[in-house]
Design a protein around this motif. Structure first.
Motif, short mmCIF file in Angstrom:
data_model
loop_
_atom_site.label_atom_id
_atom_site.label_comp_id
_atom_site.label_asym_id
_atom_site.label_seq_id
_atom_site.Cartn_x
_atom_site.Cartn_y
_atom_site.Cartn_z
N VAL A 1 55.64 34.11 36.26
CA VAL A 1 54.68 33.51 37.34
C VAL A 1 55.79 33.59 38.77
O VAL A 1 56.89 33.00 38.92
CB VAL A 1 54.38 32.01 37.15
CG1 VAL A 1 53.54 31.70 38.26
CG2 VAL A 1 53.29 32.32 35.75
N TYR B 1 51.44 30.76 43.32
CA TYR B 1 50.01 30.47 42.95
C TYR B 1 49.80 30.43 44.28
O TYR B 1 50.27 30.04 45.50
CB TYR B 1 50.02 28.78 42.48
CG TYR B 1 50.59 28.47 41.26
CD1 TYR B 1 49.80 28.87 40.08
CD2 TYR B 1 51.87 28.32 41.13
CE1 TYR B 1 50.30 28.89 38.76
CE2 TYR B 1 52.48 28.05 39.68
CZ TYR B 1 51.61 28.04 38.48
OH TYR B 1 52.13 28.00 37.70
N LYS C 1 45.92 28.99 46.29
CA LYS C 1 44.96 28.20 46.44
C LYS C 1 44.06 28.33 47.56
O LYS C 1 44.43 28.21 48.87
CB LYS C 1 45.12 26.72 46.44
CG LYS C 1 46.14 26.24 45.36
CD LYS C 1 46.42 24.73 45.63
CE LYS C 1 47.21 24.28 44.02
NZ LYS C 1 47.51 22.99 44.16
N VAL D 1 42.16 28.62 41.93
CA VAL D 1 43.65 28.76 41.82
C VAL D 1 44.05 29.98 41.31
O VAL D 1 43.83 30.19 40.26
CB VAL D 1 44.25 27.36 41.21
CG1 VAL D 1 45.76 27.53 41.06
CG2 VAL D 1 43.95 26.27 41.87
N THR E 1 47.05 32.67 40.07
CA THR E 1 48.38 32.71 39.44
C THR E 1 48.50 34.08 39.46
O THR E 1 48.11 35.06 38.92
CB THR E 1 48.35 32.27 38.17
OG1 THR E 1 47.82 31.00 37.97
CG2 THR E 1 49.92 32.08 37.49
N TYR F 1 51.58 37.06 38.83
CA TYR F 1 52.69 37.47 38.04
C TYR F 1 53.52 38.34 38.48
O TYR F 1 53.13 39.21 39.58
CB TYR F 1 52.13 37.63 36.56
CG TYR F 1 51.34 36.77 35.75
CD1 TYR F 1 51.69 35.52 35.40
CD2 TYR F 1 49.91 36.83 35.95
CE1 TYR F 1 50.95 34.46 34.79
CE2 TYR F 1 48.99 35.81 35.37
CZ TYR F 1 49.51 34.74 34.95
OH TYR F 1 48.83 33.88 34.33
N PHE G 1 47.29 39.12 38.01
CA PHE G 1 46.87 37.71 38.29
C PHE G 1 46.04 37.14 37.40
O PHE G 1 45.17 37.89 36.54
CB PHE G 1 46.32 37.87 39.72
CG PHE G 1 44.86 38.39 39.75
CD1 PHE G 1 43.80 37.77 39.58
CD2 PHE G 1 44.79 39.84 39.97
CE1 PHE G 1 42.48 38.59 39.46
CE2 PHE G 1 43.79 40.48 40.06
CZ PHE G 1 42.51 40.00 39.94
N SER G 2 45.77 35.84 37.19
CA SER G 2 44.52 35.44 36.68
C SER G 2 44.15 34.27 37.47
O SER G 2 44.94 33.75 38.51
CB SER G 2 45.21 34.76 35.30
OG SER G 2 46.10 33.73 35.67
N PHE G 3 42.91 33.65 37.41
CA PHE G 3 42.52 32.53 38.31
C PHE G 3 41.70 31.72 37.59
O PHE G 3 41.12 32.04 36.45
CB PHE G 3 41.89 33.11 39.42
CG PHE G 3 40.57 33.86 39.10
CD1 PHE G 3 39.37 33.01 39.15
CD2 PHE G 3 40.50 35.22 38.89
CE1 PHE G 3 37.99 33.90 38.92
CE2 PHE G 3 39.31 35.93 38.67
CZ PHE G 3 38.16 35.27 38.61
#
Length: 141
Positions: free
Chosen positions: A5, A8, A10, A57, A59, A61, A66-68
């Motif tokens: 990671v 982040y 937001k 949010v 994330t 990498y 990414f992931s959210f």
């Protein structure tokens, strides 16, 4: 092996209406994330919450993937929607601008409880009732 990671992000974005324009584009562009891929997946996931700003949010990498995670809209927005208001009171101590029933309050609590720091329904109801008071909405039985 798990991805590393790198950060982040937001944001609060209108549900179903993410575009590469600010604030989404610059925030994701700085991290090298594919902006259009995020916009398409976010819009698909939040199309049922249209009309609300949804906290997300993201994330990021090390390989620029990414992931959210999307959260529920802010409690104040849900309360104003339940009371049929456009904005909160300018002075909530003196000006009560709307009323909601206990049942409407509990609908907001049930929707919002996953984002709160409690799992007790009564404590969550007290928290949301405090938010209602702070924007000039009275909870009636």
């Amino acid at each position: 092996m798990a991805k590393k990671v790198t950060g982040y992000i937001k944001l609060q974005i209108n549900a179903g209406a993410a575009t590469p324009a600010p604030p989404v584009g610059p925030a994701l562009g700085q991290r090298g994330v594919n902006i259009m891929e995020f916009c398409k997946s976010f819009n698909e996931k939040t199309k049922d919450k249209a009309g609300f700003k949804v906290p997300v949010v993201i994330t990021v990498y090390s390989d620029k993937s990414f992931s959210f995670i999307t959260k529920q809209p802010p409690a104040s927005a849900l309360l104003m929607h339940a009371a049929g208001l456009k904005k909160g009171s300018d002075n909530p101590l003196k000006n009560i601008i709307g009323k909601i029933t206990r049942a409407q309050l509990m609908e907001v609590v049930n929707r919002k409880i996953e984002d709160l720091n409690t799992t007790d329904i009564e404590m969550a109801a007290n928290t949301i009732a405090g938010s209602a008071r702070s924007i000039g909405i009275q909870v009636i039985d």
